[in-house]
Design a protein around this motif. Structure first.
Motif, PDB file in Angstrom:
ATOM      1  N   THR A  10      66.900  48.116  32.736  1.00 40.79           N
ATOM      2  CA  THR A  10      67.818  47.996  33.876  1.00 40.79           C
ATOM      3  C   THR A  10      68.961  48.998  33.692  1.00 40.79           C
ATOM      4  O   THR A  10      69.221  49.458  32.585  1.00 40.79           O
ATOM      5  N   ALA A  13      69.558  54.399  35.914  1.00 39.64           N
ATOM      6  CA  ALA A  13      70.159  55.680  36.333  1.00 39.64           C
ATOM      7  C   ALA A  13      71.535  55.883  35.698  1.00 39.64           C
ATOM      8  O   ALA A  13      72.255  56.815  36.041  1.00 39.64           O
ATOM      9  N   GLY A  14      71.909  55.002  34.774  1.00 44.85           N
ATOM     10  CA  GLY A  14      73.238  55.085  34.157  1.00 44.85           C
ATOM     11  C   GLY A  14      73.266  56.011  32.952  1.00 44.85           C
ATOM     12  O   GLY A  14      72.267  56.648  32.600  1.00 44.85           O
ATOM     13  N   SER A  15      74.450  56.052  32.310  1.00 44.30           N
ATOM     14  CA  SER A  15      74.665  57.029  31.225  1.00 44.30           C
ATOM     15  C   SER A  15      73.816  56.742  29.992  1.00 44.30           C
ATOM     16  O   SER A  15      73.243  57.665  29.408  1.00 44.30           O
ATOM     17  N   ILE A  41      64.714  49.802  36.643  1.00 46.94           N
ATOM     18  CA  ILE A  41      65.369  48.912  37.616  1.00 46.94           C
ATOM     19  C   ILE A  41      66.806  49.384  37.850  1.00 46.94           C
ATOM     20  O   ILE A  41      67.530  49.682  36.893  1.00 46.94           O
ATOM     21  N   GLU A  42      67.153  49.457  39.108  1.00 45.78           N
ATOM     22  CA  GLU A  42      68.519  49.877  39.474  1.00 45.78           C
ATOM     23  C   GLU A  42      69.002  49.091  40.686  1.00 45.78           C
ATOM     24  O   GLU A  42      68.227  48.406  41.340  1.00 45.78           O
ATOM     25  N   GLY A  88      71.862  47.619  32.391  1.00 42.14           N
ATOM     26  CA  GLY A  88      72.683  47.695  33.606  1.00 42.14           C
ATOM     27  C   GLY A  88      73.746  46.633  33.648  1.00 42.14           C
ATOM     28  O   GLY A  88      73.470  45.450  33.496  1.00 42.14           O
ATOM     29  N   ALA A  89      74.972  47.053  33.832  1.00 47.35           N
ATOM     30  CA  ALA A  89      76.110  46.150  33.965  1.00 47.35           C
ATOM     31  C   ALA A  89      77.293  47.036  34.332  1.00 47.35           C
ATOM     32  O   ALA A  89      77.185  48.254  34.315  1.00 47.35           O
ATOM     33  N   LYS A  90      78.377  46.391  34.635  1.00 46.28           N
ATOM     34  CA  LYS A  90      79.566  47.171  34.965  1.00 46.28           C
ATOM     35  C   LYS A  90      80.266  47.504  33.641  1.00 46.28           C
ATOM     36  O   LYS A  90      80.645  46.581  32.904  1.00 46.28           O
ATOM     37  N   GLY A 130      74.144  45.571  28.020  1.00 43.50           N
ATOM     38  CA  GLY A 130      75.264  45.479  28.966  1.00 43.50           C
ATOM     39  C   GLY A 130      76.295  44.464  28.501  1.00 43.50           C
ATOM     40  O   GLY A 130      75.939  43.368  28.059  1.00 43.50           O
ATOM     41  N   MET A 155      72.884  43.583  21.325  1.00 43.30           N
ATOM     42  CA  MET A 155      72.974  44.746  20.429  1.00 43.30           C
ATOM     43  C   MET A 155      74.265  44.784  19.614  1.00 43.30           C
ATOM     44  O   MET A 155      75.350  44.896  20.166  1.00 43.30           O
ATOM     45  N   SER A 236      82.334  55.258  28.324  1.00 47.83           N
ATOM     46  CA  SER A 236      81.934  54.550  27.105  1.00 47.83           C
ATOM     47  C   SER A 236      80.785  55.279  26.417  1.00 47.83           C
ATOM     48  O   SER A 236      80.141  56.163  27.004  1.00 47.83           O
TER      49      SER A 236
HETATM   50  P1  NAD Z   1      76.828  53.214  33.624  1.00 47.31           P
HETATM   51  O1  NAD Z   1      77.853  52.705  34.581  1.00 47.31           O
HETATM   52  O2  NAD Z   1      76.727  54.670  33.383  1.00 47.31           O
HETATM   53  O3  NAD Z   1      75.409  52.704  34.080  1.00 47.31           O
HETATM   54  C1  NAD Z   1      75.183  51.373  34.404  1.00 47.31           C
HETATM   55  C2  NAD Z   1      74.076  51.375  35.434  1.00 47.31           C
HETATM   56  O4  NAD Z   1      73.733  50.027  35.644  1.00 47.31           O
HETATM   57  C3  NAD Z   1      74.509  51.966  36.778  1.00 47.31           C
HETATM   58  O5  NAD Z   1      73.596  52.995  37.137  1.00 47.31           O
HETATM   59  C4  NAD Z   1      74.438  50.769  37.731  1.00 47.31           C
HETATM   60  O6  NAD Z   1      74.012  51.137  39.009  1.00 47.31           O
HETATM   61  C5  NAD Z   1      73.420  49.902  37.009  1.00 47.31           C
HETATM   62  N1  NAD Z   1      73.490  48.484  37.349  1.00 47.31           N
HETATM   63  C6  NAD Z   1      74.567  47.711  37.549  1.00 47.31           C
HETATM   64  N2  NAD Z   1      74.202  46.476  37.884  1.00 47.31           N
HETATM   65  C7  NAD Z   1      72.848  46.452  37.870  1.00 47.31           C
HETATM   66  C8  NAD Z   1      71.870  45.455  38.136  1.00 47.31           C
HETATM   67  N3  NAD Z   1      72.220  44.223  38.504  1.00 47.31           N
HETATM   68  N4  NAD Z   1      70.564  45.779  38.033  1.00 47.31           N
HETATM   69  C9  NAD Z   1      70.189  47.025  37.688  1.00 47.31           C
HETATM   70  N5  NAD Z   1      71.068  48.024  37.447  1.00 47.31           N
HETATM   71  C10 NAD Z   1      72.376  47.728  37.522  1.00 47.31           C
HETATM   72  O7  NAD Z   1      77.065  52.404  32.256  1.00 47.31           O
HETATM   73  P2  NAD Z   1      76.486  52.757  30.810  1.00 47.31           P
HETATM   74  O8  NAD Z   1      77.459  53.663  30.133  1.00 47.31           O
HETATM   75  O9  NAD Z   1      75.066  53.131  30.881  1.00 47.31           O
HETATM   76  O10 NAD Z   1      76.666  51.322  30.098  1.00 47.31           O
HETATM   77  C11 NAD Z   1      75.887  50.222  30.499  1.00 47.31           C
HETATM   78  C12 NAD Z   1      76.387  48.947  29.826  1.00 47.31           C
HETATM   79  O11 NAD Z   1      76.211  49.020  28.422  1.00 47.31           O
HETATM   80  C13 NAD Z   1      77.868  48.655  30.021  1.00 47.31           C
HETATM   81  O12 NAD Z   1      78.039  47.259  30.179  1.00 47.31           O
HETATM   82  C14 NAD Z   1      78.487  49.084  28.725  1.00 47.31           C
HETATM   83  O13 NAD Z   1      79.715  48.443  28.490  1.00 47.31           O
HETATM   84  C15 NAD Z   1      77.428  48.610  27.774  1.00 47.31           C
HETATM   85  N6  NAD Z   1      77.432  49.167  26.428  1.00 47.31           N
HETATM   86  C16 NAD Z   1      77.081  48.328  25.415  1.00 47.31           C
HETATM   87  C17 NAD Z   1      77.023  48.803  24.120  1.00 47.31           C
HETATM   88  C18 NAD Z   1      76.654  47.887  22.975  1.00 47.31           C
HETATM   89  O14 NAD Z   1      76.762  48.318  21.812  1.00 47.31           O
HETATM   90  N7  NAD Z   1      76.218  46.656  23.189  1.00 47.31           N
HETATM   91  C19 NAD Z   1      77.322  50.135  23.860  1.00 47.31           C
HETATM   92  C20 NAD Z   1      77.656  50.978  24.922  1.00 47.31           C
HETATM   93  C21 NAD Z   1      77.701  50.471  26.218  1.00 47.31           C
END
Ligand code: NAD
Ligand code: LMR
Length: 333
Positions: A10, A13-15, A41-42, A88-90, A130, A155, A236
């Protein structure tokens, strides 16, 4: 030729996914002989961007990649998957704590838990990335009554790797030559990165470490590394988070290194006196596709205090969203 693993991701398309997907498709997660099918999934708004990611995957001509499916909903996306990476999450911005995202993400992870329950393989392995990852994993599991809580993990491997990287750099050894590092608790600034048992080339490192450095520099640096990266990048961590996810899933599926342990956030079974029903980072060993919490590590007063502080935070997070969850079952509590 092995049968392909179906892997759902999920937030595709995120980072983080921008590093992660290409590493999975090239065999870094499950081995260079394991074909994969990616079920991405997005959110509906991000499907256009996701099509771009799929084009790039196609353009890499990965021999192990046997299909890419794009989905704008978890129910279709999790169908028949053996592994699910819930990325995927905010993400949080500057000045926020991960738990500020609790309520917003509770809804997402409840729906995803239900979808995993109804559509994924009965033995699916789930990794939540997330944030707030530990509590999101708990939420997803509570919504998946037909799956075992043991199938839901979060994680802390990024924190584990951070601890090894920072310690290795400090004492002048390669991170790969360090073993027996552990991270306890929440993926948050209350986590306890623990080097009391750490070894370099098989020899304990504690005798040569300055205790003041451990307490005042090392522990806070690992605890706050996520925030430090947000300050520096304005975003992040992404590539290192993807590396953590690769390491976590690879070890869970294929086994962790003999003579060492790794850190995973898993449902507490009461080990070390940690309350059941929360997803807590423990040192674990993985074999035959399963993990077990390492038992019998010595816990002194200082360690106990730190382990309790991070446990308390997870219990608070749980209490804050308990009213949104289905009733707790015997297995999880
Ligand atoms: P990002 O904003 O670049 O990408 C998140 C993607 O998730 C976006 O493309 C968004 O459209 C999508 N998304 C949001 N809600 C969704 C849903 N219900 N279903 C499917 N897709 C959905 O963020 P990122 O930098 O890729 O980070 C993602 C998450 O990972 C964040 O919550 C971040 O805090 C977390 N994170 C966790 C760790 C860890 O060690 N556990 C490390 C780094 C980041
Ligand atoms: C991290 O540890 O890098 C991630 O959890 C992102 C964050 O919000 O700190």
């Amino acid at each position: 030729m092995k049968r392909p693993f179906r892997i759902a991701v999920t937030g595709a398309a995120g980072s983080i996914s921008n590093s992660l997907l290409f590493r999975i498709a090239s065999g870094d997660m499950f081995g260079k002989d394991q074909p994969v099918i990616l079920q991405l999934i997005e959110r509906a708004e991000a499907m256009q961007a996701l099509r771009g990611v799929a084009m790039e995957l196609e353009d890499c001509a990965f021999p192990l990649l046997h299909g890419v499916r794009l989905h704008d909903n978890a129910e279709d996306g999790f169908r028949n998957v053996s592994h699910a990476l819930l990325v995927g999450a905010k993400p949080r911005g500057k000045g926020m704590e991960r738990k500020d995202l609790l309520a917003e993400n509770a809804e997402i992870f409840s729906r995803q838990g239900k979808a995993l329950n109804d559509f994924a393989n009965p033995d699916v392995k789930v990794l939540v990335v997330g944030n707030p990852a530990n509590t999101n994993a708990m939420i997803a599991s509570r919504n998946a009554p037909d799956l075992s809580p043991a199938q839901f993990t979060a994680m802390s491997r990024l924190d584990h790797n951070r601890a090894k990287g920072i310690l290795g750099n400090h004492i002048g050894v390669n991170a790969g030559d360090l073993t027996h590092v552990a991270v306890w608790g929440n993926h948050s600034p209350t986590q306890y990165p623990d080097v009391r048992n750490a070894k370099a080339f098989g020899e304990p490192v504690m005798p040569s470490l300055d205790q003041k450095w451990v307490e005042e520099t090392f522990i806070p640096r690992v605890q706050k590394r996520g925030g430090e990266i947000i300050e520096a990048r304005g975003l992040s961590s992404a590539a290192s988070a993807a590396q953590g996810a690769i390491d976590h899933m690879r070890d869970w599926e294929l086994g962790s290194r003999d003579g060492d342990f790794v850190s995973m956030c898993v449902f507490s079974d009461g080990s070390y006196g940690i309350a059941k029903g929360i997803v807590y980072s423990f040192p674990v060993r993985c074999r035959y596709g399963r993990y077990e919490i390492v038992q019998g590590l010595p816990i002194d007063d200082e360690a106990r205090k730190r382990m309790k502080a991070t446990e308390d935070e997870l219990l608070e997070e749980k209490a804050a969203i308990e009213h949104l969850l289905p009733k707790e079952t015997e297995a999880a509590s």
